[in-house]
Design a protein around this motif. Structure first.
Motif: not given
Length: 280
Positions: A107-133
């Motif tokens: 998007a020319a002007d991307p608009k973020p939306e919350t996917f999930v919340s409630g974590f303390t100091m989240p940092n890294g992220a990775a997806f598996d082959a089934a689409g789990n984050l």
């Protein structure tokens, strides 16, 4: 199962990589580049932790978009083509919990939306082959289903001290951890997260002194780990063998360059993005 310890032997040098500046540094600290990632169009996204935004750069290094995200961490392309960004990578998340936002990176002007919340100091992220984050945080690894709900049973079994970077290969999760001790790289089973082992304990540029292991990337079964002392460490997880391919400024993150099997990009505390050419 508690992982067995591996001594933090001095990290020997191996075939040296070459580093050049891909994106220049900006204002010290303010432009700290906490994480880097690519979208499907080949644009580079940089999480500017203290600017509270992620920035989009085109292939020539021109800044083309700024998206507001509070204390952004990992930037990862999802299987749906959206960009997922960890937020709340700060002690403030003790009072104002973090989580993950997502948006259309094209998007020319991307608009973020919350996917999930409630974590303390989240940092890294990775997806598996089934689409789990999978998101790392102070208490370990959190598994989030494609619908945005947390797999609480799996997450409870994946507790580990101060997990940081994360990458997934086949049915194994590789983590950097800086609890007890600093600079540990762990292997964890997706099928049974209580099953884990130590891949390496990294020492700093001062032999025998533990280093702070930050982010990591998998390149054809070989891990590359960035550290606070400024090392880029090559690890063969099958052989539990580690050596430093680069020594320089503190590196916060690393990503493989699409279409270039011998290149990585690394974020730095100073804000510059480094292009690293690996020796073949």
């Amino acid at each position: 199962m508690a992982p067995s310890a591996v001594a933090a032997e001095p990290i020997a040098a191996c075939t040296t990589a070459q580093a050049a500046t891909a994106v220049p540094a900006g204002i010290p600290m303010l432009d700290w580049s906490e994480n880097v990632g690519y979208d499907a169009q080949g644009n580079l996204w940089v999480a500017r932790l203290y600017r509270n935004e992620v920035q989009r750069y085109d292939s020539s290094g021109v800044l083309t978009a700024r998206v507001p995200v509070e204390f952004p961490g990992a930037v990862r392309l999802g299987p749906d083509g959206l960009l997922y960004v960890v937020y709340g990578d700060s002690p403030t998340s003790l009072l104002r919990p973090g989580g993950v936002v997502r948006f259309d990176p094209a998007a020319a002007d991307p608009k973020p939306e919350t996917f999930v919340s409630g974590f303390t100091m989240p940092n890294g992220a990775a997806f598996d082959a089934a689409g789990n984050l999978y998101v790392t945080g102070m208490s370990g690894v959190i598994r989030i289903r494609p619908d945005g709900t947390v797999d609480t049973d799996w997450t409870a079994r994946a507790e580990t001290s101060t997990a940081n970077g994360i990458v997934i290969r086949d049915r194994s999760i590789y983590l950097t951890s800086n609890g007890n001790p600093l600079g540990r790289v762990l292997r964890m089973s997706i099928d049974d997260p209580t099953s884990r082992s130590v891949v390496a304990d990294l020492s700093s540029t001062l032999p025998g002194i533990p280093d702070f292991a930050d982010d990591l990337v998998d390149r054809d079964g070989i891990l590359y780990v960035t550290t606070l002392s400024g090392q880029l460490v090559r690890i063969d997880p099958d052989e539990n063998a580690a050596c430093a391919v680069l020594n320089g400024q503190p590196m916060t993150s690393v990503v493989a360059v699409p279409g270039h099997p011998d290149e990585l990009l690394a974020g730095t505390e100073g804000g510059a993005i480094l292009r690293i050419r690996l020796s073949r």
